[in-house]
Write a protein that holds these residues in place. Sequence first.
Motif, PDB file in Angstrom:
ATOM      1  N   LEU A 475     -25.680  23.008  -0.381  1.00  0.00           N
ATOM      2  CA  LEU A 475     -25.792  22.642   1.026  1.00  0.00           C
ATOM      3  C   LEU A 475     -24.962  21.402   1.365  1.00  0.00           C
ATOM      4  O   LEU A 475     -25.187  20.764   2.380  1.00  0.00           O
ATOM      5  N   GLY A 476     -24.012  21.072   0.490  1.00  0.00           N
ATOM      6  CA  GLY A 476     -23.096  19.978   0.790  1.00  0.00           C
ATOM      7  C   GLY A 476     -23.422  18.669   0.107  1.00  0.00           C
ATOM      8  O   GLY A 476     -22.530  17.849  -0.100  1.00  0.00           O
ATOM      9  N   SER A 477     -24.688  18.437  -0.253  1.00  0.00           N
ATOM     10  CA  SER A 477     -25.064  17.185  -0.910  1.00  0.00           C
ATOM     11  C   SER A 477     -24.852  17.306  -2.419  1.00  0.00           C
ATOM     12  O   SER A 477     -25.178  18.337  -3.015  1.00  0.00           O
ATOM     13  N   PRO A 478     -24.325  16.266  -3.065  1.00  0.00           N
ATOM     14  CA  PRO A 478     -24.125  16.312  -4.523  1.00  0.00           C
ATOM     15  C   PRO A 478     -25.431  16.575  -5.266  1.00  0.00           C
ATOM     16  O   PRO A 478     -26.477  16.032  -4.898  1.00  0.00           O
ATOM     17  N   ILE A 479     -25.356  17.400  -6.312  1.00  0.00           N
ATOM     18  CA  ILE A 479     -26.516  17.655  -7.165  1.00  0.00           C
ATOM     19  C   ILE A 479     -26.505  16.607  -8.278  1.00  0.00           C
ATOM     20  O   ILE A 479     -25.573  16.534  -9.070  1.00  0.00           O
ATOM     21  N   THR A 480     -27.551  15.792  -8.337  1.00  0.00           N
ATOM     22  CA  THR A 480     -27.600  14.707  -9.318  1.00  0.00           C
ATOM     23  C   THR A 480     -28.445  15.056 -10.538  1.00  0.00           C
ATOM     24  O   THR A 480     -28.353  14.378 -11.567  1.00  0.00           O
ATOM     25  N   SER A 481     -29.274  16.098 -10.434  1.00  0.00           N
ATOM     26  CA  SER A 481     -30.108  16.519 -11.552  1.00  0.00           C
ATOM     27  C   SER A 481     -30.520  17.963 -11.318  1.00  0.00           C
ATOM     28  O   SER A 481     -30.690  18.397 -10.172  1.00  0.00           O
ATOM     29  N   VAL A 482     -30.659  18.732 -12.416  1.00  0.00           N
ATOM     30  CA  VAL A 482     -31.133  20.117 -12.305  1.00  0.00           C
ATOM     31  C   VAL A 482     -32.182  20.383 -13.376  1.00  0.00           C
ATOM     32  O   VAL A 482     -32.221  19.721 -14.418  1.00  0.00           O
ATOM     33  N   ASP A 483     -33.026  21.365 -13.102  1.00  0.00           N
ATOM     34  CA  ASP A 483     -33.977  21.860 -14.086  1.00  0.00           C
ATOM     35  C   ASP A 483     -34.171  23.352 -13.823  1.00  0.00           C
ATOM     36  O   ASP A 483     -33.814  23.867 -12.751  1.00  0.00           O
ATOM     37  N   VAL A 484     -34.718  24.053 -14.791  1.00  0.00           N
ATOM     38  CA  VAL A 484     -34.935  25.486 -14.684  1.00  0.00           C
ATOM     39  C   VAL A 484     -36.238  25.819 -15.401  1.00  0.00           C
ATOM     40  O   VAL A 484     -36.597  25.156 -16.380  1.00  0.00           O
ATOM     41  N   THR A 485     -36.973  26.806 -14.889  1.00  0.00           N
ATOM     42  CA  THR A 485     -38.208  27.200 -15.549  1.00  0.00           C
ATOM     43  C   THR A 485     -37.904  27.872 -16.881  1.00  0.00           C
ATOM     44  O   THR A 485     -36.782  28.320 -17.129  1.00  0.00           O
ATOM     45  N   HIS A 548     -34.307  11.206  -7.514  1.00  0.00           N
ATOM     46  CA  HIS A 548     -33.606  11.484  -8.761  1.00  0.00           C
ATOM     47  C   HIS A 548     -34.548  12.159  -9.752  1.00  0.00           C
ATOM     48  O   HIS A 548     -35.764  12.066  -9.648  1.00  0.00           O
ATOM     49  N   ALA A 549     -33.935  12.879 -10.679  1.00  0.00           N
ATOM     50  CA  ALA A 549     -34.632  13.488 -11.820  1.00  0.00           C
ATOM     51  C   ALA A 549     -35.814  14.363 -11.416  1.00  0.00           C
ATOM     52  O   ALA A 549     -36.941  14.144 -11.848  1.00  0.00           O
ATOM     53  N   GLY A 550     -35.547  15.385 -10.598  1.00  0.00           N
ATOM     54  CA  GLY A 550     -36.591  16.363 -10.296  1.00  0.00           C
ATOM     55  C   GLY A 550     -36.810  17.297 -11.482  1.00  0.00           C
ATOM     56  O   GLY A 550     -35.849  17.783 -12.083  1.00  0.00           O
ATOM     57  N   HIS A 551     -38.076  17.563 -11.828  1.00  0.00           N
ATOM     58  CA  HIS A 551     -38.396  18.397 -12.985  1.00  0.00           C
ATOM     59  C   HIS A 551     -39.573  19.325 -12.680  1.00  0.00           C
ATOM     60  O   HIS A 551     -40.468  18.982 -11.902  1.00  0.00           O
ATOM     61  N   PHE A 552     -39.569  20.487 -13.342  1.00  0.00           N
ATOM     62  CA  PHE A 552     -40.766  21.311 -13.414  1.00  0.00           C
ATOM     63  C   PHE A 552     -41.687  20.715 -14.475  1.00  0.00           C
ATOM     64  O   PHE A 552     -41.252  19.933 -15.331  1.00  0.00           O
ATOM     65  N   SER A 553     -42.975  21.105 -14.425  1.00  0.00           N
ATOM     66  CA  SER A 553     -43.833  20.763 -15.552  1.00  0.00           C
ATOM     67  C   SER A 553     -43.326  21.518 -16.775  1.00  0.00           C
ATOM     68  O   SER A 553     -42.521  22.443 -16.666  1.00  0.00           O
ATOM     69  N   TRP A 554     -43.805  21.174 -17.971  1.00  0.00           N
ATOM     70  CA  TRP A 554     -43.115  21.525 -19.208  1.00  0.00           C
ATOM     71  C   TRP A 554     -43.872  22.572 -20.013  1.00  0.00           C
ATOM     72  O   TRP A 554     -44.974  22.314 -20.496  1.00  0.00           O
ATOM     73  N   VAL A 555     -43.259  23.755 -20.154  1.00  0.00           N
ATOM     74  CA  VAL A 555     -43.793  24.797 -21.042  1.00  0.00           C
ATOM     75  C   VAL A 555     -42.661  25.276 -21.947  1.00  0.00           C
ATOM     76  O   VAL A 555     -41.492  25.237 -21.578  1.00  0.00           O
ATOM     77  N   THR A 556     -43.016  25.694 -23.152  1.00  0.00           N
ATOM     78  CA  THR A 556     -42.018  26.183 -24.113  1.00  0.00           C
ATOM     79  C   THR A 556     -42.486  27.480 -24.746  1.00  0.00           C
ATOM     80  O   THR A 556     -42.217  27.749 -25.916  1.00  0.00           O
ATOM     81  N   LYS A 560     -46.223  31.552 -20.227  1.00  0.00           N
ATOM     82  CA  LYS A 560     -46.788  30.357 -19.597  1.00  0.00           C
ATOM     83  C   LYS A 560     -46.026  30.076 -18.306  1.00  0.00           C
ATOM     84  O   LYS A 560     -44.838  30.352 -18.190  1.00  0.00           O
ATOM     85  N   GLN A 561     -46.717  29.489 -17.327  1.00  0.00           N
ATOM     86  CA  GLN A 561     -46.104  29.224 -16.034  1.00  0.00           C
ATOM     87  C   GLN A 561     -46.142  27.738 -15.709  1.00  0.00           C
ATOM     88  O   GLN A 561     -47.158  27.074 -15.921  1.00  0.00           O
ATOM     89  N   GLU A 562     -45.043  27.234 -15.197  1.00  0.00           N
ATOM     90  CA  GLU A 562     -45.019  25.870 -14.689  1.00  0.00           C
ATOM     91  C   GLU A 562     -45.886  25.795 -13.430  1.00  0.00           C
ATOM     92  O   GLU A 562     -45.883  26.705 -12.610  1.00  0.00           O
ATOM     93  N   LYS A 563     -46.612  24.700 -13.277  1.00  0.00           N
ATOM     94  CA  LYS A 563     -47.557  24.591 -12.167  1.00  0.00           C
ATOM     95  C   LYS A 563     -47.175  23.553 -11.116  1.00  0.00           C
ATOM     96  O   LYS A 563     -47.643  23.602  -9.992  1.00  0.00           O
ATOM     97  N   HIS A 564     -46.357  22.583 -11.504  1.00  0.00           N
ATOM     98  CA  HIS A 564     -46.013  21.518 -10.573  1.00  0.00           C
ATOM     99  C   HIS A 564     -44.538  21.139 -10.692  1.00  0.00           C
ATOM    100  O   HIS A 564     -43.863  21.493 -11.660  1.00  0.00           O
ATOM    101  N   LEU A 565     -44.079  20.409  -9.687  1.00  0.00           N
ATOM    102  CA  LEU A 565     -42.750  19.824  -9.699  1.00  0.00           C
ATOM    103  C   LEU A 565     -42.918  18.338  -9.419  1.00  0.00           C
ATOM    104  O   LEU A 565     -43.799  17.934  -8.655  1.00  0.00           O
ATOM    105  N   ASN A 577     -47.148  21.062  -5.565  1.00  0.00           N
ATOM    106  CA  ASN A 577     -47.796  22.212  -6.174  1.00  0.00           C
ATOM    107  C   ASN A 577     -46.804  23.380  -6.122  1.00  0.00           C
ATOM    108  O   ASN A 577     -46.404  23.829  -5.049  1.00  0.00           O
ATOM    109  N   PHE A 578     -46.383  23.874  -7.279  1.00  0.00           N
ATOM    110  CA  PHE A 578     -45.341  24.895  -7.354  1.00  0.00           C
ATOM    111  C   PHE A 578     -45.755  26.174  -6.638  1.00  0.00           C
ATOM    112  O   PHE A 578     -44.964  26.784  -5.904  1.00  0.00           O
ATOM    113  N   GLN A 579     -46.994  26.603  -6.827  1.00  0.00           N
ATOM    114  CA  GLN A 579     -47.466  27.823  -6.186  1.00  0.00           C
ATOM    115  C   GLN A 579     -47.432  27.690  -4.672  1.00  0.00           C
ATOM    116  O   GLN A 579     -47.063  28.613  -3.954  1.00  0.00           O
ATOM    117  N   GLN A 580     -47.796  26.527  -4.195  1.00  0.00           N
ATOM    118  CA  GLN A 580     -47.826  26.296  -2.755  1.00  0.00           C
ATOM    119  C   GLN A 580     -46.422  26.379  -2.158  1.00  0.00           C
ATOM    120  O   GLN A 580     -46.218  26.946  -1.084  1.00  0.00           O
TER     121      GLN A 580
END
Length: 647
Positions: A475-485, A548-556, A560-565, A577-580
Amino acid sequence: MGGSQSREGLELSDSEYSDDDAEEKEEEQESEDYADAEDRTPQVSAKTLDEVDSRLQALKLKYPINSAPAPSPSPRKPNVDLRNAVKLYLHIGGNTPKAKWVVSEKLSFYKFVKMLKIDGEDEYDGDELGRGEGFWVLKVGKKIKVRVSTEMQMKYFGDQRRVDFVDGGVWALKFFTDEEYRSFVTKFQDCLFENVYGLRPTEENKVKIYGKDFLGWAKPEESDDSMWEDADDGVWKRPEKRPVEYPETESQDLLKEFEEAATGGGIQSLALGALDNSFLVSDSGVQVVKNFSHGIHGKGVYVKFDDRNVGSSAGNSGTPKKALLMRGETNMMLMSPLKEGKLQSPGLFQLDIETGKIVTNWKFEKDGADITMKDITSDAKGSQLDPSETTFLGLDDNRLCQWDMRDRKGMVQKIANSSSPVLNWTQGHQFSRGTNFQCFATAGDGSIVVGSLDGKIRLYSRTSMRQAKTAFPGLGSPITSVDVTYDGKWVLGTTDTYLILICTLFTDKDGKTKTGFSGRMGNKIPAPRLLKLTPVDAHLAGADNKFHAGHFSWVTESGKQEKHLVATVGKFSVIWNFQQVKNSAHHCYQNQQGLKSCYCYKIVLKDESIIESRFMHDKYALDNSPEAPLVVATPMKVTSFSMSGKR
């Protein structure tokens, strides 16, 4: 710890702030510049003036050609352009119980003009300047003059014909008709598009920017959001789809459990472990802390860096900015930039956690030439738990690659006899043109997501780093951090002013559901969703503080499902709340224009700027808790919060 509780979201009603109320409080507000003399102007709409004008014309009044009616005292006219009439409010009191909206101007007007500089006087229409010249500015009366940008944190209230935004304070515009409200929103979004991309907001230019496959990003109302619901499976499946009246997270409390003071200087980064320990990396060493079900707590162990190995004498700034756990969390790779304020590093230091010693200083090299990297990450989520792991990924402006601590023959290098062994480039690609990579992350299967300076987010399969399977336009703004489920279905990008959540699922020509990491997504790509602060909270966070540093909760683990950001901005740790966020019926999304934006979150407020906020591994979640503890690191201490399970 509380959430966003300001009155920012309350409806602005004329009964609450009536003329009588204003007169009663006139003496009180005299010392505060909340009202002008013109504020007593009767409320008149453009429609009313048109009716008066038509009636005067119907009278067919005639005057002598060479004479004029006798001059008469002219009634005082409001200095407003009634074609764009608005009521202007100002929010005062911040997030305190005394917070409220006050009327700043009962009748004002707005206009969008082009300017060459924000503090200048010259104003231009859209056609008066050439392409790329000037930028759009929103002016409201004599009080607001602000460049149209995402930094305004514009929030829309369609049901109230109202918008809120930030410009030195928090303001609200109330429109007199639905048509006037919609006209403003459309014009604002068009001006924002032109300011971001330097192009007129035509259909042709939107196709040029977003591509034919991503027109849902430009026209969210036409986007197919069914995939958001189709991805809502497993533990997240809701038996019914109904609007959520109140944020689900309001029924959950964050309880402070542990607080640990930093040892050996300010904390620079946080390296959470999934096993027994986690690590706080500071200026001069690594503080080892113990993982518990209520958070992390000190062990009294501190590994001090040897200045002969980690410091300016090694060609670096001496302050590690990145720490990567490896080999069953017994080793740590430390990356120090060449110069303070720069990201690039010529190599890594390998710390043996068990002995507390730097065992080697690795160099980055390709085809016999020294190169730099700006970021490193694990081959896959959970790779740090593998005791035999020898590879990891590297990223630079135009490079994406995999490094191996073994030599080209797969043999372990004899680092004891080498002052600076060279890492082996096993696969990857060096792009010839400016990709401007900024950050990356990996899914559970090793799929790679990369964020760029131009806002693009690219998806690569584990086996091919040469060409992205899918490239989201951004959307035009630089991406400073990424995460993926872990399952690769969702990608989270961080920008300075918002987070962007993307669904990677699509249905291929054979009817199979896949992710964008494994193939081209086609032309039915759902629009992303934005996670934002309300204008009040954005203002409280401070103009110089960015997400800065947006993350999902941590599963390996599969299934299992991530529940929050969680993300950080200034002294705020912000939790969604990720579901919300995924629920299309969520009340935040009602009566919105443009991309769906979620404003329901919890805030953890600290007394100093936050370095990073992360959820611990989900194995540390208690049975009665919906989530593992949250760890919040500031320069001088680290605090753990557990989330209660009451509903």
